[in-house]
Design a protein around this motif. Structure first.
Motif, short mmCIF file in Angstrom:
data_model
loop_
_atom_site.label_atom_id
_atom_site.label_comp_id
_atom_site.label_asym_id
_atom_site.label_seq_id
_atom_site.Cartn_x
_atom_site.Cartn_y
_atom_site.Cartn_z
N ILE A 82 41.17 34.79 35.02
CA ILE A 82 39.94 35.08 35.76
C ILE A 82 40.05 34.54 37.19
O ILE A 82 39.72 35.22 38.16
CB ILE A 82 38.71 34.48 35.05
N LYS A 83 40.57 33.35 37.30
CA LYS A 83 40.69 32.76 38.64
C LYS A 83 41.64 33.57 39.52
O LYS A 83 41.40 33.78 40.71
CB LYS A 83 41.18 31.32 38.55
N PHE A 101 31.87 32.46 37.17
CA PHE A 101 31.75 33.93 37.26
C PHE A 101 30.99 34.31 38.52
O PHE A 101 30.24 33.52 39.08
CB PHE A 101 31.02 34.46 36.02
N ASP A 102 31.19 35.56 38.95
CA ASP A 102 30.51 36.03 40.15
C ASP A 102 29.09 36.50 39.86
O ASP A 102 28.35 36.81 40.79
CB ASP A 102 31.31 37.15 40.81
N CYS A 145 42.28 36.75 39.28
CA CYS A 145 41.60 38.00 39.65
C CYS A 145 40.64 37.74 40.80
O CYS A 145 40.57 38.52 41.76
CB CYS A 145 40.84 38.56 38.46
N GLN A 146 39.91 36.66 40.71
CA GLN A 146 38.95 36.36 41.78
C GLN A 146 39.67 36.09 43.09
O GLN A 146 39.18 36.45 44.16
CB GLN A 146 38.08 35.16 41.38
N CYS A 167 43.73 43.55 36.99
CA CYS A 167 43.40 43.16 38.36
C CYS A 167 44.53 43.53 39.32
O CYS A 167 44.30 44.05 40.41
CB CYS A 167 43.12 41.67 38.43
N LEU A 188 35.82 45.49 40.74
CA LEU A 188 34.80 44.79 39.95
C LEU A 188 35.15 44.91 38.48
O LEU A 188 35.52 45.99 38.02
CB LEU A 188 33.45 45.49 40.24
N ARG A 245 35.52 41.06 41.91
CA ARG A 245 34.30 40.43 41.40
C ARG A 245 34.33 40.43 39.87
O ARG A 245 34.46 41.48 39.25
CB ARG A 245 33.09 41.23 41.89
N ILE A 246 34.23 39.25 39.28
CA ILE A 246 34.30 39.15 37.82
C ILE A 246 32.93 38.77 37.28
O ILE A 246 32.41 37.69 37.53
CB ILE A 246 35.33 38.09 37.38
N VAL A 260 35.86 27.83 35.47
CA VAL A 260 35.67 29.20 35.95
C VAL A 260 34.20 29.40 36.33
O VAL A 260 33.32 29.04 35.57
CB VAL A 260 36.05 30.22 34.86
#
Ligand SMILES: *[C@@H]1O[C@H](CO)[C@@H](O)[C@H](O)[C@H]1NC(C)=O
Ligand SMILES: *[C@@H]1O[C@H](CO)[C@@H](O)[C@H](O)[C@H]1NC(C)=O
Ligand SMILES: *[C@@H]1O[C@H](CO)[C@@H](O)[C@H](O)[C@H]1NC(C)=O
Ligand SMILES: *[C@@H]1O[C@H](CO)[C@@H](O)[C@H](O)[C@H]1NC(C)=O
Length: 340
Positions: A94-95, A149-150, A97-98, A49, A56, A103-104, A147
């Motif tokens: 993950i958080k 996800f998108d 990166c968001q 990321c 994405l 977009r995860i 988490v």
């Protein structure tokens, strides 16, 4: 990832200099996504990321379904939902990166895994499981805790799409209950357009599709310097009724060079033609552990790329999804060149 950072004023100066010396670029920016299959020897998700190369990321999960059991979902040797593995590190990544505006997506299906959707009931049931455990719903056994996800990416390499489209349809209904803030994508094979309609996802319900132009798709992929099949099929896929159509391609040659397009060929011969279609969404690479510079080399907007055209201030402002990197829109691509 190196923690080295330019001081802000220097970064601003460098980037500003680049803008001043640039000529007006003619290329549009390119959205690049990547599949992360979380192989042991790959960079951590957060490094991917922080590279600034992706807007994405599809995180590939193995899924086990069937026999009316609770689905088992796991990331190869990282996080197995039925083994009470500790997934906390992953949760934080993950958080983060968001927070960078990336977009995860939770990607299910693909070649591995013991999955199948045996009937519509199972598809509906699975949609609820995904919603409650990874998306906007609630469950007290969320493998990645809070988490969200998108969205969900459905890859189905092997069989009929019917029950997978049903899964998409049911997910869409759940999305709509919460204002449709989530994404839904499907990844079909390029060759399937020529076959039975059961082999392609049901249109409309997907925000975008990522059509795989490599692997066992000789009739529609780049072969020995020839693009005939590729363009013939692209011209059909680009009319598919999903929001956007992405090209899913290899980030490095695989054993038999099956469909791999060298980055300079892609940038000069393929991308300009793809960008003539308003349905073209971008590129999704397989996979992050294979990507040793490909993602920046194909991107005419990446400052560090070969033959890059440096962007003007206006073009930087329109660089997609680089929103809010360190709170400053448009700085990610420029920062990439400054750092590289
Ligand atoms: C759906 O498939 C599962 C097998 O995984 C089975 O247990 C269930 O009874 C089936 N339901 C229907 C309605 O066929
Ligand atoms: C539906 O999913 C739940 C877990 O979410 C599982 O306990 C149940 O057996 C599943 N039923 C079917 C028919 O797949
Ligand atoms: C996940 O954990 C379950 C329970 O320990 C185990 O049966 C299963 O094989 C594991 N899956 C993988 C892919 O390691
Ligand atoms: C999908 O579901 C239908 C109807 O529920 C079922 O007849 C069919 O066999 C399923 N397809 C697969 C590949 O399992």
């Amino acid at each position: 990832m190196a923690s080295f950072q330019f001081p802000d004023h220097l970064l601003t100066f460098l980037c500003f200099s680049l803008i001043v010396v640039s000529t007006a670029g003619t290329h549009r920016s390119l959205e690049v996504g990547v599949y992360s299959n979380q192989n042991i020897n790959q960079n951590s998700l957060l490094d991917a990321c922080n590279s600034g190369n992706y807007q994405l990321i599809n995180i590939v999960f193995d899924v086990s379904l069937g026999n009316a059991q609770t689905p088992e979902i796991n990331l190869i040797s990282h996080c197995n939902s039925t083994a009470s593995d500790d997934c906390t590190k992953f949760t934080q990544e993950i958080k983060s990166c968001q927070a960078l505006g990336i977009r995860i997506m939770l990607s299910i299906g693909g070649g591995a895994g013991k999955y199948n959707l045996h009937n519509f009931t199972e598809a509906t049931n699975f949609s609820i499981y995904l919603w409650n455990n990874f998306l906007g719903g609630q469950s007290n056994s969320r493998p990645l805790t809070d988490v969200v996800f998108d969205g969900v990416d459905i890859t189905n390499d092997r069989s009929s799409w019917d029950n997978w489209s049903k899964l998409g349809e049911e997910l869409r209904k759940l999305y709509e209950k919460q204002g449709n803030k989530f994404y839904l994508s499907a990844a079909p094979q390029c060759s399937s357009l020529d076959s039975s309609s059961h082999l392609i996802p049901q249109p409309v319900i997907f925000d975008y599709i990522s059509v795989q132009f490599f692997g066992d798709n000789l009739i529609c992929q780049y072969v020995n310097g020839r693009f005939e099949g590729f363009w013939k099929f692209w011209n059909d896929w680009k009319t598919f009724s999903a929001g956007k159509v992405f090209v899913k391609m290899l980030a490095a040659p695989m054993a038999e060079d099956m469909g791999y397009i060298p980055p300079d060929v892609f940038r000069t011969q393929v991308l300009p033609e793809l960008q003539r279609s308003s349905k073209f969404g971008g590129v999704i690479l397989w996979s992050e552990d294979l990507d040793k510079g490909y993602s920046s080399e194909i991107n005419p907007k990446a400052c560090g790329s070969v033959g890059a055209e440096l962007q003007t201030a206006n073009e930087m402002a329109e660089f997609p999804m680089s929103n809010n990197y360190d709170g400053r829109r448009g700085f990610r691509s420029c920062r990439g060149s400054c750092v590289l």
